[in-house]
Design an enzyme around this catalytic site. Structure first.
Site, PDB file in Angstrom:
ATOM      1  N   CYS A   1      -0.286   5.756  10.334  1.00  0.00           N
ATOM      2  CA  CYS A   1       1.010   5.137  10.634  1.00  0.00           C
ATOM      3  C   CYS A   1       0.825   3.778  11.270  1.00  0.00           C
ATOM      4  CB  CYS A   1       1.795   5.979  11.634  1.00  0.00           C
ATOM      5  SG  CYS A   1       2.171   7.593  11.035  1.00  0.00           S
TER       6      CYS A   1
ATOM      7  N   CYS B   1       3.143  -2.137  15.768  1.00  0.00           N
ATOM      8  CA  CYS B   1       2.943  -1.892  14.340  1.00  0.00           C
ATOM      9  C   CYS B   1       2.209  -3.049  13.679  1.00  0.00           C
ATOM     10  CB  CYS B   1       4.298  -1.683  13.659  1.00  0.00           C
ATOM     11  SG  CYS B   1       4.163  -1.388  11.894  1.00  0.00           S
TER      12      CYS B   1
ATOM     13  N   SER C   1      12.703   6.144  13.986  1.00  0.00           N
ATOM     14  CA  SER C   1      11.608   5.802  14.891  1.00  0.00           C
ATOM     15  C   SER C   1      12.199   5.486  16.255  1.00  0.00           C
ATOM     16  CB  SER C   1      10.837   4.604  14.333  1.00  0.00           C
ATOM     17  OG  SER C   1      10.296   4.937  13.079  1.00  0.00           O
TER      18      SER C   1
ATOM     19  N   ASN D   1      10.772   6.285  19.603  1.00  0.00           N
ATOM     20  CA  ASN D   1       9.635   5.648  20.291  1.00  0.00           C
ATOM     21  C   ASN D   1       9.801   5.345  21.780  1.00  0.00           C
ATOM     22  OD1 ASN D   1       8.350   5.724  17.843  1.00  0.00           O
ATOM     23  ND2 ASN D   1       8.735   3.604  17.329  1.00  0.00           N
TER      24      ASN D   1
ATOM     25  N   GLU E   1       0.835  -1.197   0.000  1.00  0.00           N
ATOM     26  CA  GLU E   1       0.000   0.000   0.000  1.00  0.00           C
ATOM     27  C   GLU E   1       0.872   1.250   0.000  1.00  0.00           C
ATOM     28  OE1 GLU E   1      -3.951  -1.579   2.314  1.00  0.00           O
ATOM     29  OE2 GLU E   1      -2.243  -1.083   3.548  1.00  0.00           O
TER      30      GLU E   1
ATOM     31  N   CYS F   1       7.161  -6.889   6.989  1.00  0.00           N
ATOM     32  CA  CYS F   1       8.360  -6.354   7.643  1.00  0.00           C
ATOM     33  C   CYS F   1       8.833  -7.367   8.667  1.00  0.00           C
ATOM     34  CB  CYS F   1       8.029  -5.030   8.335  1.00  0.00           C
ATOM     35  SG  CYS F   1       9.473  -4.280   9.137  1.00  0.00           S
TER      36      CYS F   1
ATOM     37  N   CYS G   1       8.052  -4.873  15.436  1.00  0.00           N
ATOM     38  CA  CYS G   1       7.803  -3.864  16.470  1.00  0.00           C
ATOM     39  C   CYS G   1       6.399  -4.105  17.039  1.00  0.00           C
ATOM     40  CB  CYS G   1       7.894  -2.455  15.891  1.00  0.00           C
ATOM     41  SG  CYS G   1       9.529  -2.081  15.218  1.00  0.00           S
TER      42      CYS G   1
ATOM     43  N   CYS H   1       3.494   8.533   0.856  1.00  0.00           N
ATOM     44  CA  CYS H   1       4.160   7.593   1.761  1.00  0.00           C
ATOM     45  C   CYS H   1       4.240   6.245   1.045  1.00  0.00           C
ATOM     46  CB  CYS H   1       3.298   7.514   3.021  1.00  0.00           C
ATOM     47  SG  CYS H   1       3.827   6.295   4.200  1.00  0.00           S
TER      48      CYS H   1
HETATM   49  N1  SAH Z   1      10.382   0.672   9.313  1.00  0.00           N
HETATM   50  C1  SAH Z   1      10.473   2.099   9.187  1.00  0.00           C
HETATM   51  C2  SAH Z   1       9.425   2.635   8.248  1.00  0.00           C
HETATM   52  C3  SAH Z   1       7.999   2.499   8.724  1.00  0.00           C
HETATM   53  S1  SAH Z   1       7.544   4.052   9.238  1.00  0.00           S
HETATM   54  C4  SAH Z   1      10.444   2.733  10.561  1.00  0.00           C
HETATM   55  O1  SAH Z   1      10.273   2.010  11.545  1.00  0.00           O
HETATM   56  O2  SAH Z   1      10.652   3.938  10.677  1.00  0.00           O
HETATM   57  C5  SAH Z   1       6.183   3.819  10.145  1.00  0.00           C
HETATM   58  C6  SAH Z   1       6.127   4.817  11.298  1.00  0.00           C
HETATM   59  O3  SAH Z   1       4.875   4.600  11.923  1.00  0.00           O
HETATM   60  C7  SAH Z   1       7.197   4.569  12.325  1.00  0.00           C
HETATM   61  O4  SAH Z   1       7.694   5.775  12.840  1.00  0.00           O
HETATM   62  C8  SAH Z   1       6.469   3.832  13.419  1.00  0.00           C
HETATM   63  O5  SAH Z   1       7.046   4.083  14.671  1.00  0.00           O
HETATM   64  C9  SAH Z   1       5.067   4.389  13.292  1.00  0.00           C
HETATM   65  N2  SAH Z   1       4.029   3.452  13.730  1.00  0.00           N
HETATM   66  C10 SAH Z   1       4.010   2.132  13.546  1.00  0.00           C
HETATM   67  N3  SAH Z   1       2.893   1.610  14.098  1.00  0.00           N
HETATM   68  C11 SAH Z   1       2.196   2.627  14.622  1.00  0.00           C
HETATM   69  C12 SAH Z   1       0.947   2.727  15.298  1.00  0.00           C
HETATM   70  N4  SAH Z   1       0.194   1.668  15.532  1.00  0.00           N
HETATM   71  N5  SAH Z   1       0.540   3.955  15.673  1.00  0.00           N
HETATM   72  C13 SAH Z   1       1.284   5.043  15.403  1.00  0.00           C
HETATM   73  N6  SAH Z   1       2.450   5.007  14.755  1.00  0.00           N
HETATM   74  C14 SAH Z   1       2.918   3.816  14.379  1.00  0.00           C
END
Ligand code: SAH
Length: 345
Positions: free
Chosen positions: A332, A117, A213, A215, A90, A110, A114, A103
Site C-alpha cells: 500500500c 503515500c 482511508s 487514517n 502499476e 495522484c 497525502c 488492485c
Molecule cells: N486514493 C485512494 C486509493 C489509494 S488506496 C485512497 O486514498 O483510498 C491506497 C491505500 O494505501 C490507502 O488506504 C492509503 O491510506 C494506504 N497507504 C498509502 N500510503 C501508505 C503507506 N506508505 N503505508 C501504508 N499504507 C499506505
C-alpha cells in the site's frame, strides 16, 4: 477511431445504432470482449462479415501488455504497464487462500498529496481512460493459469478514483454488468481518501463496496497527513459514509494507516470506536510501509496488536493487513509507476 473499451454498454448501443445496427448487437460485442477476451473483430463469428469489416473501419479494441512483472516472495505480483503516451501505472495481484485480489490504478500519479503515500510524492499527471482501467484487469487475467481466477477488484492502486468518477463508474459498470465481466458487485471495492460530494454521487450511480482511508481520529492529525481533510473534515466524511448505500448487508471498510507516535495510541483506538459508532464498518489496520525520503516510521508490532485488540474487545471488526509485496514495492502506498522524467525520493 473509437476504442470500444471506452464505451459503456449503453454508449456502444448508441454507437452501433449510428451504424444502423440493432441494440442486441452491443451485447454480443460486449460478451466477446469481456467474457471471451476476444481482441479482434474477426473472431466475433456471430456478426456478419460485412458488419465486422465496417467495425474495423471505425473502431478498435485496445489492450495493455505488462512491460514488467515482478513476483514477491509472498506470491504477490506487480505489473507495470506503459500507456500509449509513455506514462506508466502499476497493478498488484494479491493471491491468498480463497481469494485472488487485483488492485488497480485509476490515475497516473495522484494530486492529493497525502504525506505518507509514495504515489502522491510524485505528483499528478492525468486520469486513466475507462479502457486503461479495464485493460489492467484483462491483461492480468490473460497472464493467469487456467485454474486461476480474479475474485476481487480493489481500486487501491495509484490515484484517487473519485477524482476520475466518470471513467471509474463506466469501468465499474463493465466489471459488474451481466454482459460485462460478471463480477459480483460485492467483490468490487472503491477506496477513497474521502471526497464527500463524489461519495454521494457514486452511491447514487452504482452500488459497490466503499473503503475510506480514514487514517486519523482527530481533524488536527488528519489534516496534517491528508490535506483533503481541510475540505471534508472527519465528521462531514463520516456523515456521507452513514448515507452510502452499500450492497446488501455490507460494511464500509475504514483503512487506517498506523504511523509510529502519530496515530497508533490506545487513545486513538478509543476515539476510532466512538467515531464509527452507528456505521456498519470494519477496520483495516495497515502498518505504515516505509519508503526512502519519508519522515514517518512504521509502528511497533506491540502497538499494532494492542490497537487491534482494543477494537476487537469493543466489538469493532478489525483486521491487520499484512504487508504484501513489500519486497517488490507493491505494498500500500508504494506504487509509483515509472514517473517519467521526474526524480523523486
Ligand atoms: N486514493 C485512494 C486509493 C489509494 S488506496 C485512497 O486514498 O483510498 C491506497 C491505500 O494505501 C490507502 O488506504 C492509503 O491510506 C494506504 N497507504 C498509502 N500510503 C501508505 C503507506 N506508505 N503505508 C501504508 N499504507 C499506505
Amino acid at each position: 477511431m473509437t476504442d470500444i473499451k471506452n464505451l459503456s454498454l449503453h454508449e456502444l448501443e448508441a454507437f452501433l445504432a449510428g451504424m444502423g445496427k440493432e441494440k442486441y448487437r452491443a451485447a454480443q460485442v460486449f460478451k466477446w470482449i469481456y467474457q471471451k477476451d476476444v481482441e479482434d473483430f474477426d473472431e466475433m463469428t456471430d456478426l456478419s462479415k460485412e458488419f465486422r469489416s465496417r467495425l474495423k473501419e471505425c473502431a478498435v479494441i485496445s489492450s495493455l501488455t505488462p512491460e514488467k512483472v515482478e513476483t514477491s516472495r509472498d506470491g504477490t505480483k506487480k505489473f507495470l504497464f506503459t500507456l500509449d503516451d509513455g506514462e506508466a501505472v502499476e497493478s498488484v495481484l494479491i493471491p491468498d487462500e480463497k481469494r485472488m485480489t487485483l488492485c488497480i490504478s485509476s490515475q497516473v500519479g495522484c494530486p492529493l498529496d497525502c504525506g505518507f503515500c509514495l504515489t502522491g510524492t510524485g505528483g499528478y499527471e492525468r486520469n486513466l481512460t475507462t479502457a486503461e482501467i479495464i485493460n489492467q484487469i484483462t491483461a492480468v487475467k490473460t497472464s493467469l493459469q487456467p485454474e486461476e481466477k480474479i475474485t476481487n477488484i480493489v481500486f487501491m492502486g495509484m490515484g484517487e478514483p473519485l477524482l476520475n468518477l466518470e471513467n471509474v463508474v463506466r469501468a465499474i459498470d463493465i466489471m459488474i454488468g451481466e454482459k460485462g465481466m460478471l463480477l459480483p458487485k460485492r467483490k468490487v471495492t472503491l477506496s477513497t481518501a474521502g471526497l464527500v460530494p463524489q461519495i454521494e454521487e457514486l452511491g447514487s450511480r452504482c452500488t459497490v463496496n466503499l473503503a475510506v482511508s480514514l487514517n486519523a481520529t482527530t481533524n488536527d492529525i488528519r489534516s496534517r497527513i491528508m490535506p483533503i481533510n481541510e475540505k471534508y473534515p472527519i465528521e462531514v466524511l463520516l456523515d456521507a459514509c452513514k448515507n452510502y448505500p452499500l450492497p446488501n448487508r455490507g460494511r464500509i471498510t475504514f483503512e487506517y494507516v498506523m504511523i509510529k507516535g502519530l496515530n497508533d495510541s490506545l487513545e486513538d483506538a478509543r476515539r476510532l470506536i466512538s467515531l464509527l459508532r452507528g456505521i456498519p464498518s470494519k477496520v483495516n489496520l495497515i502498518p505504515f510501509n516505509e519508503f526512502e525520503g519519508s519522515t514517518f516510521q512504521k509502528p511497533d508490532r506491540c502497538d499494532v496488536d494492542a490497537f487491534h485488540k482494543y477494537l476487537h474487545d469493543n466489538h469493532l471488526v478489525a483486521i491487520t493487513r499484512s504487508s504484501k509485496g513489500d519486497d517488490i514495492s507493491a505494498a500500500c502506498g508504494q506504487l509509483r509507476g515509472k514517473l517519467k522524467g521526474r526524480n523523486i525520493a
